[in-house]
Motif scaffolding. Sequence first.
Motif, mmCIF file in Angstrom:
data_model
loop_
_atom_site.group_PDB
_atom_site.id
_atom_site.type_symbol
_atom_site.label_atom_id
_atom_site.label_comp_id
_atom_site.label_asym_id
_atom_site.label_seq_id
_atom_site.Cartn_x
_atom_site.Cartn_y
_atom_site.Cartn_z
ATOM 1 N N LEU A 379 22.535 -49.832 112.993
ATOM 2 C CA LEU A 379 23.087 -49.437 111.701
ATOM 3 C C LEU A 379 22.725 -50.380 110.565
ATOM 4 N N GLY A 380 21.995 -51.443 110.863
ATOM 5 C CA GLY A 380 21.630 -52.391 109.839
ATOM 6 C C GLY A 380 22.794 -53.227 109.355
ATOM 7 N N LEU A 381 23.718 -53.548 110.237
ATOM 8 C CA LEU A 381 24.900 -54.336 109.898
ATOM 9 C C LEU A 381 24.846 -55.693 110.601
ATOM 10 N N ASP A 382 25.461 -56.680 109.976
ATOM 11 C CA ASP A 382 25.552 -58.004 110.585
ATOM 12 C C ASP A 382 26.346 -57.887 111.883
ATOM 13 N N PRO A 383 25.763 -58.238 113.021
ATOM 14 C CA PRO A 383 26.476 -58.065 114.292
ATOM 15 C C PRO A 383 27.549 -59.110 114.558
ATOM 16 N N LYS A 384 27.562 -60.200 113.774
ATOM 17 C CA LYS A 384 28.512 -61.272 114.046
ATOM 18 C C LYS A 384 29.940 -60.780 113.845
ATOM 19 N N GLY A 385 30.727 -60.822 114.926
ATOM 20 C CA GLY A 385 32.115 -60.393 114.844
ATOM 21 C C GLY A 385 32.281 -58.929 114.521
ATOM 22 N N LEU A 386 31.243 -58.136 114.737
ATOM 23 C CA LEU A 386 31.331 -56.713 114.402
ATOM 24 C C LEU A 386 32.396 -56.016 115.234
ATOM 25 N N LEU A 387 32.470 -56.377 116.503
ATOM 26 C CA LEU A 387 33.458 -55.795 117.410
ATOM 27 C C LEU A 387 34.324 -56.916 117.979
ATOM 28 N N LEU A 388 35.628 -56.726 117.944
ATOM 29 C CA LEU A 388 36.572 -57.721 118.442
ATOM 30 C C LEU A 388 37.292 -57.147 119.653
ATOM 31 N N ALA A 389 37.256 -57.857 120.771
ATOM 32 C CA ALA A 389 37.903 -57.395 121.993
ATOM 33 C C ALA A 389 38.018 -58.555 122.958
ATOM 34 N N GLU A 390 38.884 -58.389 123.961
ATOM 35 C CA GLU A 390 39.106 -59.429 124.967
ATOM 36 C C GLU A 390 38.055 -59.410 126.061
ATOM 37 N N GLY A 391 37.404 -58.266 126.275
ATOM 38 C CA GLY A 391 36.444 -58.157 127.362
ATOM 39 C C GLY A 391 35.748 -56.827 127.336
ATOM 40 N N PRO A 392 35.141 -56.435 128.456
ATOM 41 C CA PRO A 392 34.341 -55.203 128.476
ATOM 42 C C PRO A 392 35.156 -53.918 128.529
ATOM 43 N N SER A 393 36.468 -54.012 128.720
ATOM 44 C CA SER A 393 37.296 -52.805 128.740
ATOM 45 C C SER A 393 38.539 -53.039 127.900
ATOM 46 N N GLY A 394 39.237 -51.956 127.617
ATOM 47 C CA GLY A 394 40.444 -52.049 126.813
ATOM 48 C C GLY A 394 40.179 -51.779 125.349
ATOM 49 N N ASP A 395 41.126 -52.198 124.498
ATOM 50 C CA ASP A 395 41.036 -51.934 123.061
ATOM 51 C C ASP A 395 39.940 -52.754 122.392
ATOM 52 N N VAL A 396 39.285 -52.117 121.421
ATOM 53 C CA VAL A 396 38.235 -52.769 120.632
ATOM 54 C C VAL A 396 38.516 -52.500 119.156
ATOM 55 N N TRP A 397 38.396 -53.543 118.330
ATOM 56 C CA TRP A 397 38.625 -53.431 116.895
ATOM 57 C C TRP A 397 37.317 -53.661 116.158
ATOM 58 N N VAL A 398 37.091 -52.880 115.100
ATOM 59 C CA VAL A 398 35.906 -53.047 114.269
ATOM 60 C C VAL A 398 36.234 -54.014 113.134
ATOM 61 N N ARG A 399 35.285 -54.836 112.764
ATOM 62 C CA ARG A 399 35.462 -55.828 111.705
ATOM 63 C C ARG A 399 36.025 -55.179 110.433
ATOM 64 N N SER A 400 37.030 -55.800 109.857
ATOM 65 C CA SER A 400 37.803 -55.161 108.793
ATOM 66 C C SER A 400 37.129 -55.146 107.429
ATOM 67 N N ASP A 401 36.033 -55.883 107.238
ATOM 68 C CA ASP A 401 35.426 -55.922 105.907
ATOM 69 C C ASP A 401 34.466 -54.754 105.652
ATOM 70 N N LEU A 402 34.343 -53.843 106.603
ATOM 71 C CA LEU A 402 33.447 -52.703 106.435
ATOM 72 C C LEU A 402 34.113 -51.611 105.613
ATOM 73 N N THR A 403 33.304 -50.792 104.997
ATOM 74 C CA THR A 403 33.830 -49.619 104.298
ATOM 75 C C THR A 403 34.286 -48.599 105.333
ATOM 76 N N PRO A 404 35.143 -47.643 104.950
ATOM 77 C CA PRO A 404 35.553 -46.600 105.900
ATOM 78 C C PRO A 404 34.363 -45.862 106.512
ATOM 79 N N GLU A 405 33.339 -45.625 105.702
ATOM 80 C CA GLU A 405 32.168 -44.915 106.221
ATOM 81 C C GLU A 405 31.428 -45.759 107.250
ATOM 82 N N GLN A 406 31.275 -47.044 106.950
ATOM 83 C CA GLN A 406 30.615 -47.945 107.904
ATOM 84 C C GLN A 406 31.420 -48.058 109.194
#
Length: 555
Positions: A379-406
Amino acid sequence: MTFARKAMLLAACMTLPFATPALARRPVAPGPVPAADAPRLVVAISIDQFSADLFAQYRSHVTGGFARLLNGAVFPAGYQSHAATETCPGHSTILTGMRPAHTGIIANNWFDQSVARAAKSVYCAEDETKTAGPGDYVASVGHLMVPTLGERIKAVWPTSRNVAVSGKDRAALMMGGHRIDEVYWWKGKGFVTQEGATPGRVALEQNAAVATVLSAGAPGFDLPADCAVHDRAITAGTVTVGTGRFALAAGDATAFRASPRLDRAVIELATRVVDADRLGRGPTPDVLAISLSATDYIGHGTGTQGAEMCIQVHQLDAVLGDFFAALDARGIDYAVVLTADHGGFDMPERLREQALPQAARADAALLPKAVGERVGAKLGLDPKGLLLAEGPSGDVWVRSDLTPEQKSAVVAAARADLLAQPQVAAVFTHAELAETPMPTGSPETWSLIQRARASFYAPRSGDYVVLLKRGVMAMPVPGPGYVATHGSPWDYDRRVPILFWRKGMTGFEQPSPVETVDIAPTLAAWIGLKLPEGTFDGRCLDLDAGPGTTCGAAQ
């Protein structure tokens, strides 16, 4: 019951200092009274990571506390019915009668990008608004959104005592709740209590007893005869386990914690509290919540099928037998429920040797950093901290500084990427889970999205949740002290035993599935605590244990 109503009840329920030799009790005010034959002490025991499979495996070998409980009401197919089968969510269900979707405890940890600190991961039993020492936190029950049974009892009968003791803070706090008279958990080399409170004499005495053991060290435990079949070395990465005896080197508090000695220390402390607080000897029912944590530490450190776990179950049986005998000797009229916060799965390396080729560790490509790098590149986005999670399963959060569309694009791309991976069973978005009705009916028939829905609380849950396939362990690399884990939506992690016992009750076994959220309404009926319909997610189980114990008493 609406969420607003539940919040009002919790607000109405918002530790008392420890006193010796006995805590004075106020006279019972006029009003509702307990059932005529209500037990004076309710003992709720959770054994961390004690799966229904372990219970079934060892029940024919027990002679102590478990043997006594087998003479009561036995539900071998209990369920922590939600998908997030971790310690904090599981303990939050046991004495609230509510699923994580309503307790608000969606996981052991979640991410809140609005917190005013660099680390955005929030622990389920911390007050993130307060600071502690480096690497430490202030333990708190503030994230629990509903009252526990002990709190509900105190709201009706203020003379009742609500006490919790555990090897983990999150277990004690989630079973005790906000309005708790006394609470202790293991930390470092001894037992501590809530921030700002001073540990009572009983905790200081127990800590002194533990210090004596730690100072001297101790030999390993003898291997029971039926454990010989499990006494076999197995290697996982750089670690070899399977033949341990829990020998304790002097000063090794970490080894003490991951051994049967921790559970005995918790039970000894609970017994001291029973005496000091005169639990079960007042005019109204008291609640004593006990969570025994060593099974979980041992399961993580050595797996569930080695000599270590076999020794642990036998030691548990012995210490529970000693505890019940101590209550008997004091002449206390008590009732017991025993269950677990979640199950567990053995280390894949041993399971594959046992002809289970599907057992595997999660591919490192499923880790949020790896997924984020692929999605960011696409997507041409900075991958640093793009996805926040504890491990390979469970809940995943997207970095909050993105626009709703991103953000929408990231969720869609991550979902497509993950569903193309052979170890992934499902990916559900926040919107999908929000639109899914809360599941009903037998938990063994719930779909994966229904299991995930039972763990979903919109203000805290991630932007999507990842569920791995059956037999895939969410631990890519094993290491010292951590070779196996739990947390999956599969029944080996969801199924737990539920056992009720009281002297004189008619024993029976019911193989049909029940839930841990059924425990609180059942105990409420047992003591004659009448609560409005809809108070619990669970239902009362009719134990047919005598007058005042039928489920109608809870309505």
